[in-house]
Scaffold this motif. Structure first.
Motif, PDB file in Angstrom:
ATOM      1  N   VAL A   1      10.796  11.600  -3.868  1.00  0.00           N
ATOM      2  CA  VAL A   1      10.068  10.337  -3.944  1.00  0.00           C
ATOM      3  C   VAL A   1       8.570  10.627  -4.012  1.00  0.00           C
ATOM      4  O   VAL A   1       8.053  11.423  -3.232  1.00  0.00           O
ATOM      5  N   ASN A   2       7.896   9.977  -4.952  1.00  0.00           N
ATOM      6  CA  ASN A   2       6.441  10.091  -5.093  1.00  0.00           C
ATOM      7  C   ASN A   2       5.853   8.691  -4.979  1.00  0.00           C
ATOM      8  O   ASN A   2       6.231   7.796  -5.737  1.00  0.00           O
ATOM      9  N   VAL A   3       4.945   8.518  -4.016  1.00  0.00           N
ATOM     10  CA  VAL A   3       4.453   7.186  -3.665  1.00  0.00           C
ATOM     11  C   VAL A   3       2.961   7.043  -3.986  1.00  0.00           C
ATOM     12  O   VAL A   3       2.163   7.948  -3.716  1.00  0.00           O
TER      13      VAL A   3
ATOM     14  N   SER B   1       0.832  -1.199   0.000  1.00  0.00           N
ATOM     15  CA  SER B   1       0.000   0.000   0.000  1.00  0.00           C
ATOM     16  C   SER B   1       0.869   1.251   0.000  1.00  0.00           C
ATOM     17  O   SER B   1       2.072   1.206   0.304  1.00  0.00           O
ATOM     18  N   LYS B   2       0.246   2.356  -0.313  1.00  0.00           N
ATOM     19  CA  LYS B   2       0.941   3.650  -0.294  1.00  0.00           C
ATOM     20  C   LYS B   2       1.543   3.910   1.077  1.00  0.00           C
ATOM     21  O   LYS B   2       2.697   4.346   1.194  1.00  0.00           O
ATOM     22  N   ALA B   3       0.776   3.631   2.126  1.00  0.00           N
ATOM     23  CA  ALA B   3       1.251   3.871   3.492  1.00  0.00           C
ATOM     24  C   ALA B   3       2.451   2.997   3.830  1.00  0.00           C
ATOM     25  O   ALA B   3       3.403   3.447   4.483  1.00  0.00           O
ATOM     26  N   GLU B   4       2.415   1.724   3.400  1.00  0.00           N
ATOM     27  CA  GLU B   4       3.523   0.808   3.682  1.00  0.00           C
ATOM     28  C   GLU B   4       4.799   1.264   2.973  1.00  0.00           C
ATOM     29  O   GLU B   4       5.895   1.250   3.567  1.00  0.00           O
ATOM     30  N   ILE B   5       4.672   1.640   1.720  1.00  0.00           N
ATOM     31  CA  ILE B   5       5.847   2.090   0.959  1.00  0.00           C
ATOM     32  C   ILE B   5       6.406   3.365   1.565  1.00  0.00           C
ATOM     33  O   ILE B   5       7.619   3.497   1.764  1.00  0.00           O
ATOM     34  N   PHE B   6       5.527   4.303   1.881  1.00  0.00           N
ATOM     35  CA  PHE B   6       5.946   5.584   2.449  1.00  0.00           C
ATOM     36  C   PHE B   6       6.694   5.370   3.764  1.00  0.00           C
ATOM     37  O   PHE B   6       7.751   5.966   3.993  1.00  0.00           O
ATOM     38  N   SER B   7       6.155   4.520   4.618  1.00  0.00           N
ATOM     39  CA  SER B   7       6.785   4.250   5.912  1.00  0.00           C
ATOM     40  C   SER B   7       8.155   3.612   5.747  1.00  0.00           C
ATOM     41  O   SER B   7       9.128   3.985   6.420  1.00  0.00           O
TER      42      SER B   7
ATOM     43  N   GLU C   1       0.158  12.101   3.281  1.00  0.00           N
ATOM     44  CA  GLU C   1      -1.120  12.113   2.560  1.00  0.00           C
ATOM     45  C   GLU C   1      -0.909  12.214   1.048  1.00  0.00           C
ATOM     46  O   GLU C   1      -1.539  11.493   0.272  1.00  0.00           O
ATOM     47  N   ALA C   2      -0.011  13.107   0.647  1.00  0.00           N
ATOM     48  CA  ALA C   2       0.279  13.262  -0.788  1.00  0.00           C
ATOM     49  C   ALA C   2       1.227  12.179  -1.296  1.00  0.00           C
ATOM     50  O   ALA C   2       1.310  11.930  -2.498  1.00  0.00           O
ATOM     51  N   GLY C   3       1.963  11.555  -0.377  1.00  0.00           N
ATOM     52  CA  GLY C   3       2.920  10.526  -0.760  1.00  0.00           C
ATOM     53  C   GLY C   3       4.211  11.081  -1.323  1.00  0.00           C
ATOM     54  O   GLY C   3       4.848  10.448  -2.166  1.00  0.00           O
ATOM     55  N   ASN C   4       4.622  12.258  -0.843  1.00  0.00           N
ATOM     56  CA  ASN C   4       5.813  12.918  -1.375  1.00  0.00           C
ATOM     57  C   ASN C   4       6.885  13.084  -0.294  1.00  0.00           C
ATOM     58  O   ASN C   4       6.591  13.482   0.832  1.00  0.00           O
ATOM     59  N   ILE C   5       8.127  12.789  -0.675  1.00  0.00           N
ATOM     60  CA  ILE C   5       9.284  12.962   0.211  1.00  0.00           C
ATOM     61  C   ILE C   5      10.382  13.639  -0.597  1.00  0.00           C
ATOM     62  O   ILE C   5      10.619  13.289  -1.749  1.00  0.00           O
ATOM     63  N   VAL C   6      11.061  14.621   0.022  1.00  0.00           N
ATOM     64  CA  VAL C   6      12.205  15.266  -0.617  1.00  0.00           C
ATOM     65  C   VAL C   6      13.343  15.320   0.400  1.00  0.00           C
ATOM     66  O   VAL C   6      13.155  15.784   1.525  1.00  0.00           O
ATOM     67  N   VAL C   7      14.513  14.842  -0.011  1.00  0.00           N
ATOM     68  CA  VAL C   7      15.691  14.805   0.855  1.00  0.00           C
ATOM     69  C   VAL C   7      16.865  15.473   0.163  1.00  0.00           C
ATOM     70  O   VAL C   7      17.060  15.292  -1.041  1.00  0.00           O
TER      71      VAL C   7
ATOM     72  N   ASP D   1      -0.129   3.486  -4.252  1.00  0.00           N
ATOM     73  CA  ASP D   1      -0.301   2.060  -3.983  1.00  0.00           C
ATOM     74  C   ASP D   1       0.419   1.250  -5.063  1.00  0.00           C
ATOM     75  O   ASP D   1       0.288   1.524  -6.260  1.00  0.00           O
ATOM     76  N   ASN D   2       1.224   0.286  -4.628  1.00  0.00           N
ATOM     77  CA  ASN D   2       1.885  -0.682  -5.521  1.00  0.00           C
ATOM     78  C   ASN D   2       3.007  -0.109  -6.379  1.00  0.00           C
ATOM     79  O   ASN D   2       3.574  -0.831  -7.189  1.00  0.00           O
ATOM     80  N   LYS D   3       3.340   1.160  -6.212  1.00  0.00           N
ATOM     81  CA  LYS D   3       4.418   1.720  -7.026  1.00  0.00           C
ATOM     82  C   LYS D   3       4.928   3.022  -6.411  1.00  0.00           C
ATOM     83  O   LYS D   3       4.249   3.664  -5.610  1.00  0.00           O
ATOM     84  N   TYR D   4       6.138   3.388  -6.813  1.00  0.00           N
ATOM     85  CA  TYR D   4       6.694   4.677  -6.401  1.00  0.00           C
ATOM     86  C   TYR D   4       7.737   5.108  -7.424  1.00  0.00           C
ATOM     87  O   TYR D   4       8.250   4.309  -8.206  1.00  0.00           O
ATOM     88  N   ARG D   5       8.037   6.398  -7.392  1.00  0.00           N
ATOM     89  CA  ARG D   5       9.015   6.981  -8.314  1.00  0.00           C
ATOM     90  C   ARG D   5      10.061   7.741  -7.514  1.00  0.00           C
ATOM     91  O   ARG D   5       9.733   8.450  -6.570  1.00  0.00           O
ATOM     92  N   ILE D   6      11.326   7.576  -7.913  1.00  0.00           N
ATOM     93  CA  ILE D   6      12.422   8.323  -7.295  1.00  0.00           C
ATOM     94  C   ILE D   6      13.125   9.143  -8.371  1.00  0.00           C
ATOM     95  O   ILE D   6      13.524   8.608  -9.403  1.00  0.00           O
ATOM     96  N   THR D   7      13.273  10.436  -8.116  1.00  0.00           N
ATOM     97  CA  THR D   7      14.082  11.288  -8.988  1.00  0.00           C
ATOM     98  C   THR D   7      15.278  11.784  -8.180  1.00  0.00           C
ATOM     99  O   THR D   7      15.123  12.460  -7.173  1.00  0.00           O
ATOM    100  N   TYR D   8      16.443  11.399  -8.621  1.00  0.00           N
ATOM    101  CA  TYR D   8      17.706  11.718  -7.945  1.00  0.00           C
ATOM    102  C   TYR D   8      18.393  12.768  -8.806  1.00  0.00           C
ATOM    103  O   TYR D   8      18.874  12.480  -9.885  1.00  0.00           O
ATOM    104  N   ARG D   9      18.431  14.001  -8.310  1.00  0.00           N
ATOM    105  CA  ARG D   9      18.886  15.122  -9.129  1.00  0.00           C
ATOM    106  C   ARG D   9      20.113  15.813  -8.512  1.00  0.00           C
ATOM    107  O   ARG D   9      20.102  16.173  -7.336  1.00  0.00           O
TER     108      ARG D   9
END
Length: 216
Positions: free
Chosen positions: A109-111, A38-44, A67-73, A113-121
């Motif tokens: 990172v954009n998350v 799930s989105k929550a599992e991937i995000f966590s 909630e949006a499923g977005n992470i920036v580091v 359900d069942n998938k996510y995307r990582i952009t490393y810039r």
């Protein structure tokens, strides 16, 4: 029957771990499919990975929106590129084979359900300290391009290097020999950085797809 079950398991395992990569000038994007998560599992899981692997004061979480499923580091890469000057004095221990270059990056990172995307810039570079007048960091950074260094950036680097070599009384023929190796050196740096970025993404994916055995 047993053979069929083995094949089926292998097929399901492949379906739960699928990724594609695309490159921009200074960015790598990976899209990962993780069936049954799930989105929550991937995000966590990704946030946990970040907490473990980005524990330096130089690395900062810029955004974490469940909630949006977005992470920036934000973080720093330490990389190297070939010292083309070394070609003139290959046996000299006082001339390093590689030059260091510190690069600042953002991982977005954009998350779902069942998938996510990582952009490393790669966003910019950290100048060497002290910043000397003949430092090559700025022109070296411009040469970094994951789709191949541009002619203009290579020319700018070679012009800077040519000035340094002239100061060292290096003749035109030897200067041309040095400059001829520039593009290959920076293209190799790009390939190396992409490989490191993929290792980071695959490490993140492993943290999501590997079952936990801690009993919780």
């Amino acid at each position: 029957m047993k053979k069929f079950l083995v094949v089926l398991v292998l097929m399901l395992g492949t379906a739960s771990y699928c990724q594609t990569y695309t490159t921009e000038d200074k960015a790598l994007t990976g899209v990962f499919e993780v069936a049954g998560k799930s989105k929550a599992e991937i995000f966590s899981a990704i946030n946990k990975w970040i907490s473990i692997n980005y524990n330096s004061g130089k690395s900062v979480t810029q955004l974490s929106d469940a909630e949006a499923g977005n992470i920036v580091v934000k973080g720093i890469n330490q990389t190297i590129y070939k010292n083309t000057y070394k070609i003139l004095y290959p046996k000299s221990n006082s001339i390093p084979s590689y030059n260091p270059l510190s690069l600042n990056h953002l991982i977005e990172v954009n998350v779902k359900d069942n998938k996510y995307r990582i952009t490393y810039r790669i966003i910019d570079y950290s100048p060497a300290i002290p910043a000397l007048p003949y430092n090559l960091d700025d022109v070296a950074y411009q040469c970094l391009n994951f789709n191949g260094s541009s002619d203009d950036s290579i020319l700018a680097y070679n012009n800077r290097m040519d000035s340094l070599l002239k100061m060292g009384l290096i003749g035109a023929t030897k200067r041309a020999t040095v400059n001829a190796t520039t593009k290959q050196a920076f293209d190799e740096m790009g390939v190396s950085l992409i490989a490191d970025m993929k290792k980071t993404m695959e490490s993140i994916n492993k943290s999501i797809t590997t079952p936990t055995n801690d009993g919780w």
